[in-house]
Design a protein around this motif. Structure first.
Motif, PDB file in Angstrom:
ATOM      1  N   ASP A 144       0.845  -1.194   0.000  1.00 42.02           N
ATOM      2  CA  ASP A 144       0.000   0.000   0.000  1.00 42.02           C
ATOM      3  C   ASP A 144       0.877   1.240   0.000  1.00 42.02           C
ATOM      4  OD1 ASP A 144      -2.115   1.846   2.080  1.00 42.02           O
ATOM      5  OD2 ASP A 144      -2.739   1.016   0.159  1.00 42.02           O
ATOM      6  N   ARG A 145       1.911   1.193   0.817  1.00 42.01           N
ATOM      7  CA  ARG A 145       2.851   2.323   0.885  1.00 42.01           C
ATOM      8  C   ARG A 145       3.523   2.551  -0.449  1.00 42.01           C
ATOM      9  NH1 ARG A 145       4.999   6.522   1.776  1.00 42.01           N
ATOM     10  NH2 ARG A 145       6.593   7.017   3.291  1.00 42.01           N
ATOM     11  N   PRO A 197      -8.008   6.224  -3.038  1.00 41.57           N
ATOM     12  CA  PRO A 197      -7.663   5.719  -1.700  1.00 41.57           C
ATOM     13  C   PRO A 197      -6.469   6.491  -1.134  1.00 41.57           C
ATOM     14  CG  PRO A 197      -7.877   3.904  -3.250  1.00 41.57           C
ATOM     15  CD  PRO A 197      -8.012   5.157  -4.045  1.00 41.57           C
ATOM     16  N   GLN A 239       0.752   8.364   3.542  1.00 43.61           N
ATOM     17  CA  GLN A 239       0.323   9.659   3.013  1.00 43.61           C
ATOM     18  C   GLN A 239      -0.236  10.506   4.122  1.00 43.61           C
ATOM     19  OE1 GLN A 239      -2.080   8.155  -0.498  1.00 43.61           O
ATOM     20  NE2 GLN A 239      -1.602  10.224  -1.125  1.00 43.61           N
ATOM     21  N   ARG A 288      -3.259   6.281   0.765  1.00 37.24           N
ATOM     22  CA  ARG A 288      -2.341   5.157   0.979  1.00 37.24           C
ATOM     23  C   ARG A 288      -1.566   5.302   2.278  1.00 37.24           C
ATOM     24  NH1 ARG A 288      -3.707   1.214  -2.584  1.00 37.24           N
ATOM     25  NH2 ARG A 288      -4.449   2.165  -4.512  1.00 37.24           N
ATOM     26  N   SER A 289      -1.049   4.181   2.750  1.00 41.34           N
ATOM     27  CA  SER A 289      -0.201   4.168   3.936  1.00 41.34           C
ATOM     28  C   SER A 289       0.957   5.132   3.761  1.00 41.34           C
ATOM     29  CB  SER A 289       0.336   2.746   4.112  1.00 41.34           C
ATOM     30  OG  SER A 289       1.068   2.656   5.296  1.00 41.34           O
ATOM     31  N   PRO A 329     -11.332   4.396   0.630  1.00 43.47           N
ATOM     32  CA  PRO A 329     -10.781   3.899   1.905  1.00 43.47           C
ATOM     33  C   PRO A 329      -9.517   4.653   2.319  1.00 43.47           C
ATOM     34  CG  PRO A 329     -11.103   2.105   0.336  1.00 43.47           C
ATOM     35  CD  PRO A 329     -11.328   3.362  -0.411  1.00 43.47           C
ATOM     36  N   SER A 344      -6.097   3.954   4.296  1.00 43.05           N
ATOM     37  CA  SER A 344      -5.329   2.786   4.745  1.00 43.05           C
ATOM     38  C   SER A 344      -4.692   2.985   6.108  1.00 43.05           C
ATOM     39  CB  SER A 344      -4.189   2.511   3.766  1.00 43.05           C
ATOM     40  OG  SER A 344      -4.673   2.179   2.514  1.00 43.05           O
TER      41      SER A 344
END
Lengths: 275, 273
Positions: free
Chosen positions: A157-158, B174, B179, B176-177, B193, B195
């Motif tokens: 995801d990162r 989305p 951000q 993101r992780s 979503p 994250s």
């Protein structure tokens, strides 16, 4: 094959050890097998593995950093694969580290490669620092490799966030086409709730699914012998990679849901992995 | 862990032995701003008198901020001494100025006005005003001829009015992780979503039409009325005006439910929608 626009595809994940190099080798070899002139480039300076997985570690003379620093030209560094016409490897340096990569240098080498090759597969190192950033910066498309477990998905995801914000395409207001490749998938573990399901992973990552590669002892055997999975003897993993490349080339339709069940049917049939 | 918002820092004067005579604290105040549309101070005096007649008590001893955003171009000189006299004779207490160019800033400081900061939106507005005069001054050699272009094109179709609408940011992809999104002076609307490892911050409300798995901090500059809404509460941390809860605080109650989170008497309430 007709020479249309050359494509740069980065194989990345964030997390280490999920199957980036295995995938780069498998996808590169399959593309070459189908007639596309393909080069696989190792961006993991200092911790190079691609040459081992591709079986050419004893033929490395010059490497990516040598070419960037003009100590050698591209044709001296490129290693032609002995098994498949059209397949080449540009290995990384083992004695240097990521600081030897410069944006201008990488840009120049990739531009030269684009003149000759249909596909340039960039094998990214793990992490989100310079090596990984260099590997993804110039990419047109990305294969995001993820294991169906939480830390791998979190890191993927990162890295998707990084692809959306730190790539040349994002600076130009364009998008990198992203594909999700789930690797080391074990149905039995998913059934027991030990591993995330495909739906769970897709819900979090929200990028189109390219393929599902099952956990397979064949992968380890292939890398031990320096043979990309797709050039090795038939196996569940080989089939899955071949299907993934077919989808990458736009051959399979992405709308029909039945392709996922075909993969699962295939997995059931060949599921020999000791779980 | 302490989450102090930017304006709420506390320092104490360091006098180790005797008891402290003062404390420095941050505070948030609402002030009326008087936006100048011209540097014609005599016309200002006249028009002010008319305005103040309409509601004399309201403006009596009111602290005001003088907004120079619309007249920030280089040729709008202001006699701040005269301005101060005009204002105080009408019982308006000028606190400071905002916007304007460096020349105006220097004159204002010399007369005892404070320089207050603008929002980034206001900086944009100011730029368009200084740019129109700058581009015309490059066309002509003398700076005198650029005087007229520093005004907005016409009073009816002021393009800046459109900008001063709601300061809400809308995000459709989305989050993101890793951000971090901060909406200064407004609300945040997320239609996707959020994250784990993502951070949303807003001076106003935060609405998430999807699962919230990361952190959401509303009212970061101290707005205790800010709220957080989400369709599925799976957050790592939620905070309103510095009051926060982490996931283990609400795991049992409203997990994965659609909720409205707000402060009631200074405490975080999580209400199911």
């Amino acid at each position: 094959m007709g020479k249309s626009e050359s494509k740069i595809i980065v194989v990345t994940s964030g997390k280490g050890g999920v199957g980036k190099t295995t995938t780069s080798a498998a996808v590169g070899a399959e593309l070459a097998n189908r007639g596309y002139k393909t080069v696989v480039v190792d961006f993991d300076i200092g911790l190079r593995n691609l040459d081992l997985i591709m079986g050419c570690e004893r033929r490395v003379i010059f490497d990516f950093v040598n070419v960037i620093q003009n100590d050698a030209n591209l044709s001296q560094a490129l290693i032609k694969d002995k098994r498949v016409e059209n397949l080449y490897v540009l290995p990384a340096s083992q004695t240097r580290d990521k600081d030897a990569l410069t944006k201008e240098g990488v840009e120049r080498v990739l531009a030269d490669l684009q003149k000759e090759f249909d596909f340039i597969v960039c094998d990214s190192p793990a992490g989100i620092e310079k090596g990984a950033l260099m590997a993804l910066y110039f990419a047109d498309e990305a294969i995001v490799v993820s294991n169906p477990e939480i830390s791998s998905v979190r890191d993927s995801d990162r890295i998707i966030g990084v692809l959306n914000s730190r790539s040349r395409r994002s600076e130009q207001g364009k998008e990198i086409k992203k594909h999700l490749l789930i690797t080391r998938y074990a149905q039995a573990r998913v059934n027991r709730g030990e591993m995330l399901s495909v739906e769970d992973v897709q819900e979090i990552l929200a990028i189109p699914l390219l393929g599902i590669i099952p956990e397979s002892p064949n992968v380890l055997n292939a890398s031990n012998r320096g043979i990309p999975v797709t050039l090795d003897t038939p196996s569940d993993a080989k089939r899955a990679y071949q299907q993934a490349v077919a989808r990458l080339l736009g051959e399979a339709s992405s709308d029909d849901k039945s392709w996922i069940s075909k993969i699962f049917a295939g997995i059931q049939l060949f599921n020999r992995s000791p779980v | 862990m302490s989450l102090s918002t930017p304006t709420q820092s506390q320092h104490t004067a360091s006098q180790p032995n005797s008891s402290s005579v003062f404390q420095l604290k941050g505070g948030l105040y609402t002030l009326t701003s008087l936006q100048l549309l011209s540097n014609d101070l005599s016309a200002l005096a006249e028009q002010l008198d008319i305005k103040l007649q309409q509601a004399p008590k309201f403006f009596h001893n009111a602290p005001v901020v003088i907004d120079l955003i619309k007249i920030g171009s280089a040729d709008n000189n202001i006699n701040f001494k005269q301005l101060k006299e005009i204002l105080s004779s009408r019982h308006l207490i000028p606190v400071g100025i905002k916007g304007g160019n460096s020349e105006q800033h220097n004159s204002a400081l010399a007369q005892g006005f404070a320089l207050l900061s603008e929002t980034s939106k206001e900086k944009e507005v100011q730029k368009t005003h200084t740019n129109t005069s700058a581009s015309s001054s490059t066309a002509s050699s003398s700076s005198q001829s650029s005087q007229n272009s520093s005004y907005p094109n016409s009073l009816e179709e002021d393009p800046d009015e459109a900008i001063q609408g709601s300061n809400t940011r809308i995000i459709t992809e989305p989050v993101r992780s890793g951000q971090q999104i901060y909406v200064r002076g407004g609300d945040l609307l997320v239609l996707a979503p959020v994250s784990h490892g993502a951070e949303l911050l807003a001076d106003g409300h935060i609405h998430i039409y999807g699962p919230l798995r990361g952190r959401a901090l509303a009212g970061v500059t101290g707005d205790i009325h800010a709220r957080i809404f989400c369709q599925s509460l799976e957050a790592e941390l939620i905070s309103i005006a510095g009051q926060y809860k982490i996931s283990e605080d609400f795991e049992k109650d409203a997990w994965q439910r659609a909720v409205d989170i707000h402060l009631l008497e200074g405490r975080l309430q999580i209400r199911e929608l």
